[in-house]
Design a protein around this motif. Structure first.
Motif, PDB file in Angstrom:
ATOM      1  N   ARG A 634       0.782  -1.298  -0.100  1.00 33.44           N
ATOM      2  CA  ARG A 634       0.057  -0.047   0.185  1.00 33.44           C
ATOM      3  C   ARG A 634       0.947   1.170   0.121  1.00 33.44           C
ATOM      4  NH1 ARG A 634      -4.666  -1.163   4.401  1.00 33.44           N
ATOM      5  NH2 ARG A 634      -3.203  -2.549   5.464  1.00 33.44           N
ATOM      6  N   ASP A 636       0.469   4.369   0.675  1.00 29.60           N
ATOM      7  CA  ASP A 636       0.361   5.395   1.717  1.00 29.60           C
ATOM      8  C   ASP A 636       0.911   4.785   2.924  1.00 29.60           C
ATOM      9  OD1 ASP A 636      -1.191   6.913   0.238  1.00 29.60           O
ATOM     10  OD2 ASP A 636      -3.088   6.052   0.927  1.00 29.60           O
ATOM     11  N   THR A 664       1.031  -3.870   5.547  1.00 28.94           N
ATOM     12  CA  THR A 664       1.727  -2.924   4.277  1.00 28.94           C
ATOM     13  C   THR A 664       0.910  -3.777   2.984  1.00 28.94           C
ATOM     14  OG1 THR A 664       3.286  -2.127   5.329  1.00 28.94           O
ATOM     15  CG2 THR A 664       3.470  -1.833   2.840  1.00 28.94           C
ATOM     16  N   TYR A 665       1.259  -5.045   3.119  1.00 26.35           N
ATOM     17  CA  TYR A 665       0.937  -5.758   1.567  1.00 26.35           C
ATOM     18  C   TYR A 665      -0.294  -6.473   1.683  1.00 26.35           C
ATOM     19  CZ  TYR A 665       5.704  -5.698  -0.259  1.00 26.35           C
ATOM     20  OH  TYR A 665       6.999  -5.295  -0.969  1.00 26.35           O
ATOM     21  N   CYS A 667      -3.275  -6.036   0.357  1.00 26.63           N
ATOM     22  CA  CYS A 667      -3.837  -5.508  -0.598  1.00 26.63           C
ATOM     23  C   CYS A 667      -3.623  -6.332  -1.936  1.00 26.63           C
ATOM     24  CB  CYS A 667      -3.448  -4.154  -0.988  1.00 26.63           C
ATOM     25  SG  CYS A 667      -4.723  -2.975  -1.550  1.00 26.63           S
ATOM     26  N   GLY A 770      -0.047  -0.562  -4.382  1.00 31.98           N
ATOM     27  CA  GLY A 770      -1.587  -0.828  -3.843  1.00 31.98           C
ATOM     28  C   GLY A 770      -2.174   0.457  -3.537  1.00 31.98           C
ATOM     29  N   PHE A 771      -3.261   0.723  -4.098  1.00 29.38           N
ATOM     30  CA  PHE A 771      -4.230   1.857  -3.680  1.00 29.38           C
ATOM     31  C   PHE A 771      -5.626   1.319  -3.659  1.00 29.38           C
ATOM     32  CE2 PHE A 771      -0.797   3.728  -6.346  1.00 29.38           C
ATOM     33  CZ  PHE A 771      -0.655   4.567  -5.610  1.00 29.38           C
ATOM     34  N   PRO A 772      -5.921   0.752  -2.234  1.00 26.82           N
ATOM     35  CA  PRO A 772      -6.863  -0.072  -1.750  1.00 26.82           C
ATOM     36  C   PRO A 772      -8.052   0.629  -2.197  1.00 26.82           C
ATOM     37  CG  PRO A 772      -6.024   0.545   0.045  1.00 26.82           C
ATOM     38  CD  PRO A 772      -5.136   1.085  -0.897  1.00 26.82           C
ATOM     39  N   TYR A 791      -7.681   3.286  -7.995  1.00 24.13           N
ATOM     40  CA  TYR A 791      -7.977   2.230  -7.084  1.00 24.13           C
ATOM     41  C   TYR A 791      -7.463   0.835  -7.701  1.00 24.13           C
ATOM     42  CZ  TYR A 791     -10.411   5.364  -4.004  1.00 24.13           C
ATOM     43  OH  TYR A 791     -10.882   6.355  -3.080  1.00 24.13           O
ATOM     44  N   CYS A 793      -6.897  -2.505  -5.668  1.00 23.51           N
ATOM     45  CA  CYS A 793      -6.719  -3.579  -4.851  1.00 23.51           C
ATOM     46  C   CYS A 793      -7.621  -3.604  -3.712  1.00 23.51           C
ATOM     47  CB  CYS A 793      -5.078  -3.796  -4.294  1.00 23.51           C
ATOM     48  SG  CYS A 793      -4.603  -2.359  -3.274  1.00 23.51           S
ATOM     49  N   MET A 795      -8.411  -5.105   0.203  1.00 23.11           N
ATOM     50  CA  MET A 795      -7.996  -5.537   1.740  1.00 23.11           C
ATOM     51  C   MET A 795      -8.733  -6.445   1.957  1.00 23.11           C
ATOM     52  SD  MET A 795      -7.078  -1.887   3.677  1.00 23.11           S
ATOM     53  CE  MET A 795      -8.598  -1.243   3.714  1.00 23.11           C
TER      54      MET A 795
END
Length: 819
Positions: A634, A636, A664-665, A667, A770-772, A791, A793, A795
């Motif tokens: 992700r 952010d 962090t991952y 996504c 990743g931009f969930p 967007y 991915c 979560m």
């Protein structure tokens, strides 16, 4: 068609189209029976073994092996030639198998004197020795196969001694693997691990197929004329065909050979009690010699008298029948002269055992044959040297398979071997000698005290199902329900050598913490750091955890190479997985082998993988299959891209110190449950007593796949010639468990990210960051964030709300590894 014509037609088909599935019963093609495999001057010294015969230990310079300075090929591509090969093997034997570019690499002869080392070796103690016998492949086409005159072979043997192999606890780290004597004598098994079974009845060997190290291919250049005897396949040939062809005997080790014990009156000095054998047909072979490949000789060392005594002999046994599995998979050949058979993954790992003399079962089981970390019981392994069979496996099935199909009689033992092919004496044969028989694995690695009764530690047995398969009635005691194995290092290079990743310690600590939280009873870490350095390891991370939960196995052997770059035969990893399965999986009900970037997450109402495993047992599942696809970090949550920016175009996605990889991952480009994954990425958790060979992503050989047709049907299983696993279960990602693959992204993954990550594209690789999607968002109405990033991915809410907080809490309490 005459029999010679059928044999040659079959052989030529094997050479021309060995890499693809063909019908198990193809029509035989007519050909000239006088055709023979031929080779030119370039291959003759290698195939005849003359280049080995012409080199003696006194004529060769024992020099440090030459290394490539090219970063892309360092440690992988084997550039040794002829005498360099012998010299490098002898150098590794004298100074140690692994060499590093550090001051500690300098070892004087005095430090390595056989009579003085810190482990207390004395001159009379048995020393691991490989007696290398030159191999003459030019005799293989002679029928019957010529015998090897004992005095001649004895005079040709090259002894290679290993004074550094002197500790049972360090045996896996000390064993000669990277520069093995197999490079001189390809009939020697390329051993990676050896240990006694828990009941003290067998010595188990984990070996790899050295020939696969040289299966890399290159395109045949326009107008190029290959040397006589070098095979081309669909426009390709082997990059190192010399070594590939030299290693043909490795294929033979995977095939059984029948033998019959005989009496030989040769009036020569030697051990009168030594059993002698001749090659035989199945009909003529002894019951214990029906399907073997090695002669095993056991010896005991008396430290008080310094006497080494022979205490028994046995014949090796395979863990399973490799040829039969080739047949069940629908392939026509187990091996080919040309070597285009890399796709048959079950031919990668050679697993066999030597039965221990019955008088020593209890002593070995209790660990009493090891004194002060030094073995007093030893085994010699003598390969039975016959050529590989290139005919269909069904042509030489053992009687127990009760095969009733049509045969072309392409392999008739009495014609191939004759009835008087007597094997040389052990002293006249190439062999491994003085292999230490150490304590059973749980004792060697300090998990149970020496002499402990394992039955007192066993977990309750699972309920017996009405239609359960009788797996192994003599299985070892189970002390764990679910265990995990991993092959890891402090640092590694990505495939293709595009980048070096040095987060091994941080990865491992988080991964261990999570797996213990999620219900794994014990985790075994095969530490491969020593393949790259002697200055660091994963030991300090593992020391943070209880020895009752995590065990470190020092495993410094390198992967070998079958092509340029880093995508070689991952022999070290494959052997580590088999070692863990047979050493420790024997004492567990369920086992999974995963990388430290793969998180197995209980889902639904399950709170642990132990509960999930109980559900699998209730449902009769033997192999649980988990979908897997690399998730996206992700954006952010990552560290500032400017810190690692290259030319403003790419950066290395970095997880910040106060974050976790799991979070962090979390996504995935596809919403759970996923539909688009690739089978070669999937991972498995399986019943350790059901799977007889596991190969990273696949339960390749199982108890049922080895059953003959009659036994399969009588056990209630469905029979098909081309085997399909009936007890595999694709795990429900919402109700049972799922896998999050947090594969590291490196700089090249972010090339063009500023443009690609603003495009609305639903795919795994279009944008690696990743931009969930917001929870319950409408994808069609809200495709982008307000700042323009698309967007891409989703979560996993169970990870986000249940498992990530637990992980953070556990890691905070334990603290980080110092330094």
């Amino acid at each position: 068609m005459t029999k010679p014509q059928a044999i040659m037609a079959n052989l030529m088909d094997c050479l021309k189209d060995s890499a693809h599935y063909v019908d198990p019963n193809p029509p035989q093609k007519a050909t000239d029976s006088n055709n023979k495999l031929e080779w030119g001057e370039e291959l003759d010294p290698l195939l005849s073994g003359s280049f080995i015969k012409d080199i003696s230990r006194h004529e060769i310079t024992i020099a440090q092996p030459k290394t490539e300075n090219n970063e892309k090929t360092e440690g992988l591509v084997d550039s040794r030639k002829d005498e360099d090969i012998v010299g490098s093997v002898l150098y590794a034997a004298k100074y140690g198998d692994r060499q590093y570019d550090t001051e500690e690499n300098d070892i004087s002869n005095e430090d390595n004197d056989n009579n003085s080392n810190k482990h207390g070796r004395t001159a009379e103690m048995p020393m691991l020795t490989a007696y290398c016998e030159p191999v003459n492949q030019t005799t293989w086409e002679t029928k019957p196969l010529p015998t090897r005159p004992g005095p001649v072979t004895k005079a040709s043997l090259i002894p290679v001694e290993y004074p550094h192999v002197n500790s049972c606890q360090k045996l896996q780290a000390q064993w000669p693997i990277d520069l093995p004597p197999v490079d001189i004598d390809p009939f020697l098994p390329w051993i990676h691990d050896v240990f006694p079974s828990a009941d003290g009845k067998n010595v188990v060997f984990i070996a790899q197929n050295r020939r696969r190290c040289f299966n890399g291919q290159r395109r045949v250049r326009p107008g190029e004329k290959l040397p006589k005897g070098v095979f081309e396949h669909k426009g390709y040939t082997h990059s190192d065909y010399k070594k590939n062809y030299f290693m043909r005997p490795q294929s033979a080790l995977f095939q059984h050979v029948p033998v019959k014990k005989i009496t030989v009156n040769d009036n020569e000095e030697g051990n009168d009690d030594e059993p002698r054998y001749r090659l035989a047909s199945h009909e003529d072979a002894d019951p214990e010699g029906m399907e073997t490949r090695m002669i095993c000789r056991f010896k005991q060392f008396d430290s008080n008298t310094g006497k080494l005594s022979i205490v028994g002999y046995s014949l090796s046994q395979f863990e399973f029948d490799y040829d039969y599995h080739t047949y069940r998979k629908g392939y026509l050949h187990s091996a080919t002269p040309a070597g285009y058979d890399n796709h048959m993954i079950w031919q990668s790992q050679l697993i066999f055992k030597c039965p221990i003399p019955s008088d020593y079962h209890k002593e070995v089981e209790a660990g009493n044959t090891v004194q002060d970390d030094y073995a007093t019981l030893f085994v010699d392994v003598i390969p039975i040297r016959t050529p590989p069979r290139y005919t269909p496996p069904k042509e030489f099935f053992q009687p127990r398979h009760m095969f009733n199909g049509n045969l072309d009689h392409l392999f008739v033992a009495d014609n191939e071997f004759g009835k008087e092919h007597v094997l040389p004496k052990i002293a006249e044969s190439g062999r491994w000698e003085n292999i230490p028989v150490c304590m059973p694995s749980l004792m060697t690695h300090g998990m149970v005290p020496k002499g402990e009764d394992l039955m007192a530690l066993t977990i309750p047995p699972e309920p017996k199902l009405a239609n359960a398969i009788d797996i192994l009635p003599d299985a070892a005691p189970k002390i764990h329900k679910v265990i995990a194995c991993t092959w890891a290092a402090t640092t590694f290079r990505t495939r293709g050598n595009r980048a070096q990743v040095g987060d091994g310690k941080r990865r491992l600590q988080e991964w261990l913490e999570f797996n213990l939280l999620s219900g794994f009873d014990h985790i075994y870490v095969y530490d491969n750091s020593g393949a790259f350095t002697n200055e660091d390891s994963l030991a300090d991370v593992i020391d943070l955890f209880s020895k009752n939960q995590v065990t470190r196995v020092d495993w410094p052997c390198k992967i070998c190479s079958n092509r340029d770059g880093n995508e070689g035969e991952r022999s070290s990893q494959y052997a580590a997985e088999s070692s863990c399965r047979l050493r420790f999986g024997a004492h567990a009900r369920w086992l999974g082998s995963f990388d430290t970037d793969e998180y197995l997450v209980p889902m639904g109402d399950f709170n642990s993988m132990g509960e999930v495993a109980d559900k699998f047992d209730e449902d009769g599942v033997k192999v649980a299959v988990f979908k897997s696809s690399p998730s996206k970090p992700r954006f952010d949550l990552l560290d500032d891209p400017e810190k690692t920016m290259t030319n403003g175009e790419s950066f290395t996605p970095t997880v910040t110190e106060d974050e976790t990889f799991l979070h962090t991952y979390n996504c995935n480009w596809e919403q759970f449950p996923r539909e688009n994954d690739l089978s070669h990425r999937r991972k498995q958790m399986y019943r350790a007593d059901y799977v007889k060979l596991h190969y990273v992503h696949y339960s390749t050989v199982t108890v049922v796949s080895q059953m003959n047709e009659a036994d399969t049907k009588s056990s209630g299983e469905k029979w098909t010639h081309r085997y399909q696993e009936p007890h595999a279960h694709l795990v429900d990602e919402l109700a049972e468990a799922t896998m999050l693959h947090t594969k590291s992204k490196v700089a090249h993954n972010t090339n063009g990210w500023k443009n690609s990550c603003k495009q609305v594209v639903a795919s795994e690789g279009h944008c690696s960051l990743g931009f969930p999607f917001p929870k319950d968002a409408d994808r069609s109405k809200t495709p982008k964030r307000s700042d323009g990033w698309a967007y891409n991915c989703f979560m996993n809410e169970i990870i986000e709300t249940r498992w990530w907080p637990k992980l953070v809490d556990a890691m905070t309490k334990r603290g980080k590894v110092k330094g």
